[in-house]
Design a protein around this motif. Sequence first.
Motif, PDB file in Angstrom:
ATOM      1  N   GLU B 564       2.643  -8.797   0.843  1.00  0.00           N
ATOM      2  CA  GLU B 564       3.422  -7.649   1.321  1.00  0.00           C
ATOM      3  C   GLU B 564       4.285  -7.078   0.202  1.00  0.00           C
ATOM      4  O   GLU B 564       4.394  -5.858   0.063  1.00  0.00           O
ATOM      5  CB  GLU B 564       4.323  -8.058   2.494  1.00  0.00           C
ATOM      6  N   LYS B 744       5.219   0.247   6.126  1.00  0.00           N
ATOM      7  CA  LYS B 744       5.481  -1.134   5.720  1.00  0.00           C
ATOM      8  C   LYS B 744       6.882  -1.587   6.137  1.00  0.00           C
ATOM      9  O   LYS B 744       7.783  -0.773   6.228  1.00  0.00           O
ATOM     10  CB  LYS B 744       5.376  -1.246   4.187  1.00  0.00           C
ATOM     11  N   PRO B 748       9.913  -6.627   2.349  1.00  0.00           N
ATOM     12  CA  PRO B 748       8.634  -7.328   2.275  1.00  0.00           C
ATOM     13  C   PRO B 748       8.703  -8.685   1.579  1.00  0.00           C
ATOM     14  O   PRO B 748       7.687  -9.333   1.404  1.00  0.00           O
ATOM     15  CB  PRO B 748       7.760  -6.372   1.468  1.00  0.00           C
TER      16      PRO B 748
END
Lengths: 262, 788
Positions: B564, B744, B748
């Motif tokens: 990610e 997203k 992350p």
Amino acid sequence: MHAGRRLAQAFAIARRCTSSASSYPQEKRSLTRWYSTALNLHKDSPDNNPNVPWDFTPANMATAKEIMSHYPANYQQSAVIPLLDLAQQQHGGWLPISAMNKIAEVLGMAPIRVYEVATFYSMFNRTKVGKYHLLVCGTTPCRLRGSCDIEEALLKHLGVERNEVTKDGLFSVGEMECMGCCVNAPMIVVADYTKGAEGYTYNYYEDLTPKRVIELVEILRRGEAPPPGTQNPNRFNSAPAGGQKTLLCEPKPPPCRDLDAC
Amino acid sequence: MGCSRRIISHLKARPFNSSLSSIRDESFLCQWYSRSSIASASGHRHHHGHNQPHEAQRPSNAGFSPKTASFFSFRPSARWIATEPAANHASTSTSAVNNAVLEIINPNDCIEVFVDGHSVKIPKGMTVFQACEAAGVDIPRFCYHPRLSIAGNCRMCLVEVEKTPKPVASCAMPAMPGMKIKTDTPMVLKAREGVMEFLLANHPLDCPICDQGGECDLQDQSMAFGSDRGRFIETKRTVLDKNLGPLVKTVMTRCIQCTRCVRFASEIAGIQDLGVLGRGGSEEIGTYVERAMASELSGNVIDICPVGALTSKPFAFTARSWELKSTESIDVSDAVGANITINSRGPEVMRILPRLSEEVNEEWLSDKARFCYDGLKRQRLSEPMIRNAKGRLEPASWYDALKAVASVIAKSSPDQMAGIAGKVADAESMMALKDLLNKLGCENLRCEGDGLRPTADIRSDYLMNTTIYGLEKADVCLLIGTQLRNEAPLVNTRLRKAVRNNGAKVASIGPAVDLTYKHTHLGTGPETLMQVAEGQHPFFSVLAKAKNPVVIVGAGIFERADREAVMAAVQKIVEKATVVKEDWNGFNVLLLNASHAAGLDLGLVPGVGVSTNWKESVKFLYLLGADDTPLNDIPEDTFVVYQGHHGDHSVYRANVILPGATYTEKEGTYANTEGRVQQTLPAVPIIGDARDDWKILRAVSEVAKVKLPYDTISALRARMLAISPNLFRVDELEPSSRWVPDSKPAAPGKVDASPFKSTIENFYMTNSICRASKIMAQCTAAFSGSKG
């Protein structure tokens, strides 16, 4: 004409040519006739393999840089022929594989592109030649004037076959096509690699006889330089033997119209 | 796929009904256990051997190959597709010979020439040869190839041009306005006959023992244009054969020095190995120093060689082109989905050839796709097997094997089950696997190579959005964590084209590899990526200024724990450098496996509740051809079902083996890395007691009492239509939506500093078929270490 009859004729012609030319075994002659330099293939040998280091001498590297400066930066590979020539002069008359690889590296091109050029031109030798590489002209006018006899005399005298180097490494005999000296046929070229790239010479010896060509070899063997050009003492350059035959008096002016008379 | 379309449209008209009649259901299993009834069953489309779908049965042009096609048919590639004002159209269409279509992109920029008296309008800058092709006149050729540079050295394409004293080599002569070209005058015919006589002077008359026989340009053209006798009576020359490695066989005496292979190697494959050596009568093609052709595209020189000088070493002396049946199919060795023609004789795949597809593979094929076919005959699983109490696999009947699987399913709880789809699984069987496990209440499904936390939320996040064809337009390209040359050789070829044609600048972050073209290696790991993302790296401004920037992320990133975070960095680059624009989507993910895109389209990803360390508690694991998943970290008592076609890595751990079909034996849907949906067709019958993969899963479901509601492939495809409509539109590319920047999570996680690993260690050994292939093993031995 029937194909069979033509075939028989061709064989007859081929037989005549080879049997009259020399006493050497026929198959050997016919092989060396075609592969005048070498196979289009590299085979590794102790003195010719990619692991043998090779580089230009500092002086020759400077020359190479100078040659490369003639070409634009994005066309450096245009310098491949002069550089191959330079490398050949430096390396005693022939190009080992590592020399070709070095040139590819210097010019930033793929090695195969250098091999292509080196195999294309018959003046690049990819196998060993003598310090004096003698090239006998094998084109029609020289043949008619006896270049076969010149070659035979050379080979017999040196005790080698065509493209073979003498035991002392001094001489080798090759064949070349027309070098533009037909008026002084028969002729040979002596490529002199004894003095490296600086003292390299490529001289024509013309109007030869079997006797004279052996004399030339002996002069070269002594390390002397025979005068190049015609070997016929009665000739000056390409002029007729025994002096001029034409233009012996003041030439007459061309017949012109008398313009005033009109 | 006209046939299946009709069936489906019929189904669409009648709403899909999950409860089909019980009689039909019984007949499914009844047919299942007795093979003979399958073949005789009506109403089902079974493709066993001779019982082919009509699309696969081509008329008897078994020798059809790119080579013969290049001469006898007018290639689609040679047409100029665009539109022309209607007023001019009539004149163009009447002028064309043989119904050839020529459409001109810019009508103001074209010239008129006359071919055999017919007027034809062509764009400026085309050659006389192309003008003749545009007029529908076939010009014989050897050295000319539309995808290679012009050599003009075979002289076969000589034509007469009015007011020129000599015949003109049409391939190398630009067409001029008003040129009057004549292709069938006595002068042209005589010139062709003369050229042919010269070409044949040194060509051996060994057609009866030549593998090219029957599909040879020289053979065909000497029949069409040559004389019935020659005047050459001297000895023919002979040339030493070269050793180009385990794939390409050379008989150099047959070579006519067209230099197509030399140009292919240096222009398309990007390896400078082949050259023209010597001159005149002793000219030959070779490498000078002996070396194998170290390219992953070397097999293509076999196709472009117009004579039998370069032929296939594995195919040598095994079959004649006219005894082969051709089946148009799709390659599954990588995620490119190259279009192939499978040539088979009886039950055996004899060879694989590329099929023309401008969008995907042009007319090239990677060596792995072309030569892995001998792996289809080795290490095959031909009958069901059950591991006995002693730990040995024993052959079993289908009934027993299915029963064994069903009994474990009945005992396992849904949260202890898992299913993994392998690299070459087709969409139909993945659909069936997903439906089966979902019906059991299990959501732990994944595709191989998808990492710990796969996601399929946004289609443009896992596809090559620029498309393979679109890469040609790129002017700046950033490769992240991908070894393009090994992962997708044909995508690499496209990028090489962009570098050659538009001078595209390519930079890579990841393992340093030789991509066959000039590129900058920026760094090996995420550190460099972060620099670019922050705009500190000088390459960022190059990317930001580009007109058509391209970012290609390798699917190897998926396997990283910091996936990610890396993807967030890529996203930052994409946003800041405006890689996605109004008319250009330059964000790409390059997948590695043929099954991956379809698997993600179908949603083969774990559900939200599935933990990342699911392997610790798994009790029932269903492997659909998954051989590249490490199984040493699953518990001892896990029951592993392996459904697949090869005895590869996973069978050592499997408790039950259910033998499936390879891509050459089944009708399967695949989506390639750009999301293009294509179908394989069965070329050969399934071996032994193996079955179509979706049928196995359907049978498992019935024995496990969670019957799947489809018993024909059409009904299964209708189910796929409901899940992912794009998988239903075969040979079409469903464009992905424009990339959504805010998709997203905001945090992350941290990026790991470890460098991007190479995903493919050995190009020739990437799936179970390749690993069973002897030819691929020979390639591995010959080329190990020579590939980046």
